[in-house]
Motif scaffolding. Sequence first.
Motif, PDB file in Angstrom:
ATOM      1  N   PRO A 219     -14.880  25.344 -11.812  1.00  0.00           N
ATOM      2  CA  PRO A 219     -14.094  25.182 -13.031  1.00  0.00           C
ATOM      3  C   PRO A 219     -14.244  25.415 -14.701  1.00  0.00           C
ATOM      4  CG  PRO A 219     -15.160  22.943 -12.146  1.00  0.00           C
ATOM      5  CD  PRO A 219     -15.542  24.553 -11.367  1.00  0.00           C
ATOM      6  N   GLU A 220     -13.558  24.474 -14.883  1.00  0.00           N
ATOM      7  CA  GLU A 220     -14.139  25.093 -16.682  1.00  0.00           C
ATOM      8  C   GLU A 220     -15.669  23.712 -16.942  1.00  0.00           C
ATOM      9  OE1 GLU A 220     -11.972  24.424 -21.238  1.00  0.00           O
ATOM     10  OE2 GLU A 220     -10.858  25.390 -19.699  1.00  0.00           O
ATOM     11  N   ALA A 221     -16.161  23.821 -18.003  1.00  0.00           N
ATOM     12  CA  ALA A 221     -17.481  23.058 -18.017  1.00  0.00           C
ATOM     13  C   ALA A 221     -16.410  21.833 -18.664  1.00  0.00           C
ATOM     14  CB  ALA A 221     -17.695  23.592 -19.075  1.00  0.00           C
ATOM     15  N   ALA A 222     -16.921  20.374 -18.512  1.00  0.00           N
ATOM     16  CA  ALA A 222     -15.980  19.583 -19.066  1.00  0.00           C
ATOM     17  C   ALA A 222     -16.430  19.549 -20.314  1.00  0.00           C
ATOM     18  CB  ALA A 222     -16.305  18.246 -18.394  1.00  0.00           C
ATOM     19  N   ALA A 223     -16.018  18.822 -20.869  1.00  0.00           N
ATOM     20  CA  ALA A 223     -16.721  18.552 -22.079  1.00  0.00           C
ATOM     21  C   ALA A 223     -16.742  16.903 -22.306  1.00  0.00           C
ATOM     22  CB  ALA A 223     -15.634  18.137 -24.350  1.00  0.00           C
ATOM     23  N   PRO A 224     -18.213  16.793 -22.880  1.00  0.00           N
ATOM     24  CA  PRO A 224     -18.697  15.052 -22.719  1.00  0.00           C
ATOM     25  C   PRO A 224     -17.427  14.502 -23.402  1.00  0.00           C
ATOM     26  CG  PRO A 224     -19.833  16.414 -24.423  1.00  0.00           C
ATOM     27  CD  PRO A 224     -18.885  17.119 -24.230  1.00  0.00           C
ATOM     28  N   VAL A 225     -17.401  12.873 -23.084  1.00  0.00           N
ATOM     29  CA  VAL A 225     -16.882  12.233 -22.766  1.00  0.00           C
ATOM     30  C   VAL A 225     -17.248  11.062 -23.851  1.00  0.00           C
ATOM     31  CG1 VAL A 225     -15.133  12.495 -20.881  1.00  0.00           C
ATOM     32  CG2 VAL A 225     -17.256  10.433 -20.668  1.00  0.00           C
ATOM     33  N   ALA A 226     -18.738  11.441 -24.761  1.00  0.00           N
ATOM     34  CA  ALA A 226     -19.093   9.910 -25.032  1.00  0.00           C
ATOM     35  C   ALA A 226     -20.375  11.435 -26.315  1.00  0.00           C
ATOM     36  CB  ALA A 226     -19.669   9.225 -24.973  1.00  0.00           C
ATOM     37  N   SER A 227     -21.249  10.297 -26.851  1.00  0.00           N
ATOM     38  CA  SER A 227     -21.551  11.616 -27.689  1.00  0.00           C
ATOM     39  C   SER A 227     -23.391  11.579 -26.572  1.00  0.00           C
ATOM     40  CB  SER A 227     -22.342  10.049 -28.727  1.00  0.00           C
ATOM     41  OG  SER A 227     -23.503  10.545 -29.448  1.00  0.00           O
ATOM     42  N   TYR A 228     -23.379  12.324 -26.722  1.00  0.00           N
ATOM     43  CA  TYR A 228     -24.318  12.853 -25.345  1.00  0.00           C
ATOM     44  C   TYR A 228     -24.307  14.105 -25.489  1.00  0.00           C
ATOM     45  CZ  TYR A 228     -21.230  13.203 -21.823  1.00  0.00           C
ATOM     46  OH  TYR A 228     -20.121  13.020 -20.607  1.00  0.00           O
ATOM     47  N   LYS A 229     -24.639  15.281 -25.233  1.00  0.00           N
ATOM     48  CA  LYS A 229     -25.010  16.690 -24.785  1.00  0.00           C
ATOM     49  C   LYS A 229     -24.499  16.898 -23.487  1.00  0.00           C
ATOM     50  CE  LYS A 229     -26.922  19.952 -27.215  1.00  0.00           C
ATOM     51  NZ  LYS A 229     -27.441  21.154 -27.663  1.00  0.00           N
ATOM     52  N   PRO A 230     -23.950  17.897 -22.693  1.00  0.00           N
ATOM     53  CA  PRO A 230     -23.796  17.770 -20.976  1.00  0.00           C
ATOM     54  C   PRO A 230     -24.888  18.461 -20.926  1.00  0.00           C
ATOM     55  CG  PRO A 230     -21.965  19.236 -22.777  1.00  0.00           C
ATOM     56  CD  PRO A 230     -22.803  18.083 -23.566  1.00  0.00           C
ATOM     57  N   LEU A 231     -25.719  19.249 -21.102  1.00  0.00           N
ATOM     58  CA  LEU A 231     -26.729  19.570 -21.024  1.00  0.00           C
ATOM     59  C   LEU A 231     -27.850  20.142 -21.595  1.00  0.00           C
ATOM     60  CD1 LEU A 231     -27.434  23.343 -18.356  1.00  0.00           C
ATOM     61  CD2 LEU A 231     -28.608  22.976 -20.322  1.00  0.00           C
ATOM     62  N   VAL A 232     -29.182  20.127 -21.571  1.00  0.00           N
ATOM     63  CA  VAL A 232     -30.379  19.950 -22.120  1.00  0.00           C
ATOM     64  C   VAL A 232     -31.458  20.813 -21.284  1.00  0.00           C
ATOM     65  CG1 VAL A 232     -32.127  18.565 -24.027  1.00  0.00           C
ATOM     66  CG2 VAL A 232     -30.044  18.365 -23.933  1.00  0.00           C
ATOM     67  N   VAL A 233     -31.869  22.067 -22.288  1.00  0.00           N
ATOM     68  CA  VAL A 233     -33.523  21.994 -21.570  1.00  0.00           C
ATOM     69  C   VAL A 233     -34.147  22.756 -22.609  1.00  0.00           C
ATOM     70  CG1 VAL A 233     -33.986  24.870 -21.501  1.00  0.00           C
ATOM     71  CG2 VAL A 233     -31.255  24.477 -20.829  1.00  0.00           C
ATOM     72  N   HIS A 234     -35.366  21.762 -22.043  1.00  0.00           N
ATOM     73  CA  HIS A 234     -36.692  21.705 -22.801  1.00  0.00           C
ATOM     74  C   HIS A 234     -37.747  21.580 -21.330  1.00  0.00           C
ATOM     75  CE1 HIS A 234     -39.524  19.570 -25.364  1.00  0.00           C
ATOM     76  NE2 HIS A 234     -39.746  19.272 -24.258  1.00  0.00           N
ATOM     77  N   GLY A 235     -38.979  22.882 -21.790  1.00  0.00           N
ATOM     78  CA  GLY A 235     -40.027  23.131 -21.374  1.00  0.00           C
ATOM     79  C   GLY A 235     -39.665  23.411 -19.483  1.00  0.00           C
ATOM     80  N   GLY A 236     -38.664  24.198 -19.824  1.00  0.00           N
ATOM     81  CA  GLY A 236     -38.352  25.547 -18.973  1.00  0.00           C
ATOM     82  C   GLY A 236     -37.376  24.730 -17.826  1.00  0.00           C
ATOM     83  N   MET A 237     -36.833  23.460 -18.077  1.00  0.00           N
ATOM     84  CA  MET A 237     -36.347  22.749 -17.108  1.00  0.00           C
ATOM     85  C   MET A 237     -34.836  22.203 -18.201  1.00  0.00           C
ATOM     86  SD  MET A 237     -38.289  22.010 -14.854  1.00  0.00           S
ATOM     87  CE  MET A 237     -37.748  20.122 -13.704  1.00  0.00           C
ATOM     88  N   ALA A 238     -33.869  21.962 -17.119  1.00  0.00           N
ATOM     89  CA  ALA A 238     -33.107  21.885 -17.805  1.00  0.00           C
ATOM     90  C   ALA A 238     -32.160  20.596 -17.178  1.00  0.00           C
ATOM     91  CB  ALA A 238     -31.499  22.976 -17.240  1.00  0.00           C
ATOM     92  N   TYR A 239     -31.447  19.918 -18.423  1.00  0.00           N
ATOM     93  CA  TYR A 239     -31.202  17.823 -17.613  1.00  0.00           C
ATOM     94  C   TYR A 239     -29.948  18.333 -17.628  1.00  0.00           C
ATOM     95  CZ  TYR A 239     -36.584  16.846 -17.907  1.00  0.00           C
ATOM     96  OH  TYR A 239     -37.266  17.634 -18.341  1.00  0.00           O
ATOM     97  N   VAL A 240     -29.358  18.089 -16.903  1.00  0.00           N
ATOM     98  CA  VAL A 240     -27.362  17.747 -16.879  1.00  0.00           C
ATOM     99  C   VAL A 240     -27.002  16.722 -17.298  1.00  0.00           C
ATOM    100  CG1 VAL A 240     -25.341  19.109 -15.660  1.00  0.00           C
ATOM    101  CG2 VAL A 240     -27.954  20.285 -15.445  1.00  0.00           C
ATOM    102  N   SER A 241     -26.435  16.634 -17.593  1.00  0.00           N
ATOM    103  CA  SER A 241     -25.185  14.552 -17.891  1.00  0.00           C
ATOM    104  C   SER A 241     -25.265  14.321 -16.686  1.00  0.00           C
ATOM    105  CB  SER A 241     -24.772  14.444 -19.021  1.00  0.00           C
ATOM    106  OG  SER A 241     -25.640  15.191 -20.362  1.00  0.00           O
ATOM    107  N   GLY A 242     -24.863  13.693 -16.349  1.00  0.00           N
ATOM    108  CA  GLY A 242     -23.918  13.090 -15.145  1.00  0.00           C
ATOM    109  C   GLY A 242     -22.502  13.520 -14.916  1.00  0.00           C
ATOM    110  N   GLN A 243     -21.756  14.142 -14.249  1.00  0.00           N
ATOM    111  CA  GLN A 243     -20.012  14.895 -14.604  1.00  0.00           C
ATOM    112  C   GLN A 243     -20.378  13.586 -13.336  1.00  0.00           C
ATOM    113  OE1 GLN A 243     -20.077  17.594 -16.188  1.00  0.00           O
ATOM    114  NE2 GLN A 243     -22.224  17.059 -16.724  1.00  0.00           N
ATOM    115  N   LEU A 244     -18.259  14.055 -13.850  1.00  0.00           N
ATOM    116  CA  LEU A 244     -17.558  12.949 -12.444  1.00  0.00           C
ATOM    117  C   LEU A 244     -16.997  14.309 -12.519  1.00  0.00           C
ATOM    118  CD1 LEU A 244     -16.378  10.997 -15.649  1.00  0.00           C
ATOM    119  CD2 LEU A 244     -18.126  10.607 -13.855  1.00  0.00           C
ATOM    120  N   PRO A 245     -16.237  13.390 -11.209  1.00  0.00           N
ATOM    121  CA  PRO A 245     -15.151  14.543 -10.044  1.00  0.00           C
ATOM    122  C   PRO A 245     -14.453  14.969 -10.682  1.00  0.00           C
ATOM    123  CG  PRO A 245     -15.720  12.413  -9.387  1.00  0.00           C
ATOM    124  CD  PRO A 245     -15.817  12.124 -10.340  1.00  0.00           C
ATOM    125  N   PHE A 246     -14.135  16.197 -10.907  1.00  0.00           N
ATOM    126  CA  PHE A 246     -13.051  16.448 -11.614  1.00  0.00           C
ATOM    127  C   PHE A 246     -12.359  17.525 -10.116  1.00  0.00           C
ATOM    128  CE2 PHE A 246     -14.541  15.820 -15.105  1.00  0.00           C
ATOM    129  CZ  PHE A 246     -12.983  15.243 -16.459  1.00  0.00           C
TER     130      PHE A 246
END
Length: 151
Positions: free
Chosen positions: A15-42
Amino acid sequence: MSIAERLEELKIVLPEAAAPVASYKPLVVHGGMAYVSGQLPFVSGKIVTGKLGAEIDLEKGREAARACGLMILAQLNEADLLEKVERVVKLGGFVASTPDFTQQPQVVNGASDLMYEVFGDCGRHARAAVGVPVLPLDAAVEVDAIIALKA
């Protein structure tokens, strides 16, 4: 085989990547890791809503968790990171459920099984599957992820 080829082989269209529904980033990369914010079921463009153990049955819950997993992949794809996945390290699964519903692990298997289908053994991960009284936008399931990236 590339991940794009694997998705095509599995007949999976992200699917098309969902935009955040509040004040956060959907994905953050740090130190060789990707942290994906909670995703809802579309599913078909709409969020699967309701509670497991009430209006949502186990199979629909599993499908909702798989939809969350697809959205995790979509977020990675949007950030051009899908082909850089080295390992799915951990998924966090949150299941909106009634107090007597105890099959949260089986629900979150929808996302876990998808990661294995797409990434093979590198898709096997640590996990939490937690029952909660309510999720944002009345979603039935929410899944977040920690992904190790290739250097």
